[in-house]
Design a protein around this motif. Structure first.
Motif, PDB file in Angstrom:
ATOM      1  N   PHE A   1       0.869  -1.142  -0.021  1.00  0.00           N
ATOM      2  CA  PHE A   1      -0.089  -0.056   0.096  1.00  0.00           C
ATOM      3  C   PHE A   1       0.835   1.171  -0.027  1.00  0.00           C
ATOM      4  O   PHE A   1       0.665   2.153  -0.621  1.00  0.00           O
ATOM      5  N   LEU A   2       2.065   1.150   0.635  1.00  0.00           N
ATOM      6  CA  LEU A   2       2.707   2.444   1.015  1.00  0.00           C
ATOM      7  C   LEU A   2       3.608   2.497  -0.538  1.00  0.00           C
ATOM      8  O   LEU A   2       3.630   3.682  -0.937  1.00  0.00           O
ATOM      9  N   ILE A   3       4.095   1.630  -0.911  1.00  0.00           N
ATOM     10  CA  ILE A   3       4.742   1.704  -2.207  1.00  0.00           C
ATOM     11  C   ILE A   3       3.727   2.224  -3.285  1.00  0.00           C
ATOM     12  O   ILE A   3       3.909   3.047  -4.217  1.00  0.00           O
ATOM     13  N   SER A   4       2.385   1.523  -3.274  1.00  0.00           N
ATOM     14  CA  SER A   4       1.447   2.291  -4.328  1.00  0.00           C
ATOM     15  C   SER A   4       1.202   3.513  -4.287  1.00  0.00           C
ATOM     16  O   SER A   4       0.974   4.423  -5.056  1.00  0.00           O
ATOM     17  N   ILE A   5       0.992   4.125  -2.971  1.00  0.00           N
ATOM     18  CA  ILE A   5       0.931   5.785  -2.545  1.00  0.00           C
ATOM     19  C   ILE A   5       2.067   6.256  -3.137  1.00  0.00           C
ATOM     20  O   ILE A   5       1.941   7.390  -3.839  1.00  0.00           O
TER      21      ILE A   5
ATOM     22  N   LEU B   1       3.308   3.731 -13.679  1.00  0.00           N
ATOM     23  CA  LEU B   1       4.029   3.174 -12.393  1.00  0.00           C
ATOM     24  C   LEU B   1       3.171   2.403 -11.407  1.00  0.00           C
ATOM     25  O   LEU B   1       3.631   1.262 -11.249  1.00  0.00           O
ATOM     26  N   GLY B   2       2.215   2.881 -11.214  1.00  0.00           N
ATOM     27  CA  GLY B   2       1.185   2.307 -10.336  1.00  0.00           C
ATOM     28  C   GLY B   2       0.478   0.952 -10.788  1.00  0.00           C
ATOM     29  O   GLY B   2       0.449  -0.206 -10.160  1.00  0.00           O
ATOM     30  N   SER B   3       0.260   1.169 -12.019  1.00  0.00           N
ATOM     31  CA  SER B   3      -0.367  -0.241 -12.792  1.00  0.00           C
ATOM     32  C   SER B   3       0.622  -1.081 -12.916  1.00  0.00           C
ATOM     33  O   SER B   3       0.592  -2.198 -12.627  1.00  0.00           O
ATOM     34  N   LEU B   4       2.008  -0.790 -13.279  1.00  0.00           N
ATOM     35  CA  LEU B   4       2.972  -1.928 -13.663  1.00  0.00           C
ATOM     36  C   LEU B   4       3.338  -2.551 -12.223  1.00  0.00           C
ATOM     37  O   LEU B   4       3.387  -3.671 -12.281  1.00  0.00           O
ATOM     38  N   TYR B   5       3.398  -1.774 -11.170  1.00  0.00           N
ATOM     39  CA  TYR B   5       3.638  -2.484  -9.841  1.00  0.00           C
ATOM     40  C   TYR B   5       2.337  -3.224  -9.488  1.00  0.00           C
ATOM     41  O   TYR B   5       2.718  -4.371  -8.937  1.00  0.00           O
ATOM     42  N   GLY B   6       1.073  -2.839  -9.675  1.00  0.00           N
ATOM     43  CA  GLY B   6       0.173  -3.600  -9.276  1.00  0.00           C
ATOM     44  C   GLY B   6       0.042  -4.799 -10.075  1.00  0.00           C
ATOM     45  O   GLY B   6      -0.330  -6.041  -9.437  1.00  0.00           O
ATOM     46  N   LEU B   7       0.490  -4.925 -11.208  1.00  0.00           N
ATOM     47  CA  LEU B   7       0.556  -6.145 -12.149  1.00  0.00           C
ATOM     48  C   LEU B   7       1.646  -7.081 -11.544  1.00  0.00           C
ATOM     49  O   LEU B   7       1.729  -8.221 -11.592  1.00  0.00           O
ATOM     50  N   ALA B   8       2.827  -6.476 -11.158  1.00  0.00           N
ATOM     51  CA  ALA B   8       3.975  -7.177 -10.566  1.00  0.00           C
ATOM     52  C   ALA B   8       3.554  -7.974  -9.404  1.00  0.00           C
ATOM     53  O   ALA B   8       4.361  -8.931  -9.086  1.00  0.00           O
TER      54      ALA B   8
END
Length: 120
Positions: free
Chosen positions: A31-35, A53-60
């Motif tokens: 959650f903190l990384i997403s923020i 960036l948020g979308s790529l992280y969510g996918l990862a």
């Protein structure tokens, strides 16, 4: 941070059990990384294109998130298929949250030994 790394190392392990600490620390750090990524997306103007960036992280972290949730459900004595309860609008998310908050079974269950006793 060790809990987060531990989940990422076991990114596709759907068997076994996960303690509450492992699940919630992974969730908190994600959650903190997403923020942080959302803020970076907003500052760079990438937020207008759905937050790259948020979308790529969510996918990862999608598969590790599902895997740790399945292991957390195993720790409470439930099948990993209970993850599908989130398909029920609103009530499904609440039910899954309650399942993830519950304490683990005190002894061994069909999914393995209690991880609390193994590390204590």
């Amino acid at each position: 941070m060790n809990w987060y790394i531990h989940v990422l190392k076991n990114y596709a392990v759907f068997s076994g059990r996960a303690r509450r600490t492992e699940y919630w620390m992974f969730t908190l750090i994600s959650f903190l990384i997403s923020i942080a990524l959302g803020v970076i997306d907003g500052m760079t103007g990438a937020g207008e294109s759905a937050g790259l960036l948020g979308s790529l992280y969510g996918l990862a972290v999608l598969i590790p998130s599902i895997a740790v949730t399945v292991r957390r459900l195993h720790d409470t004595g439930r099948s990993g298929w209970w993850c599908l309860i989130v398909l029920i609008p609103i009530l499904g998310w609440i039910a899954l949250l309650v399942f993830c908050v519950l304490d683990s079974n005190s002894d061994e269950n069909e999914y393995g030994a209690n991880p609390k006793l193994a590390t204590a």
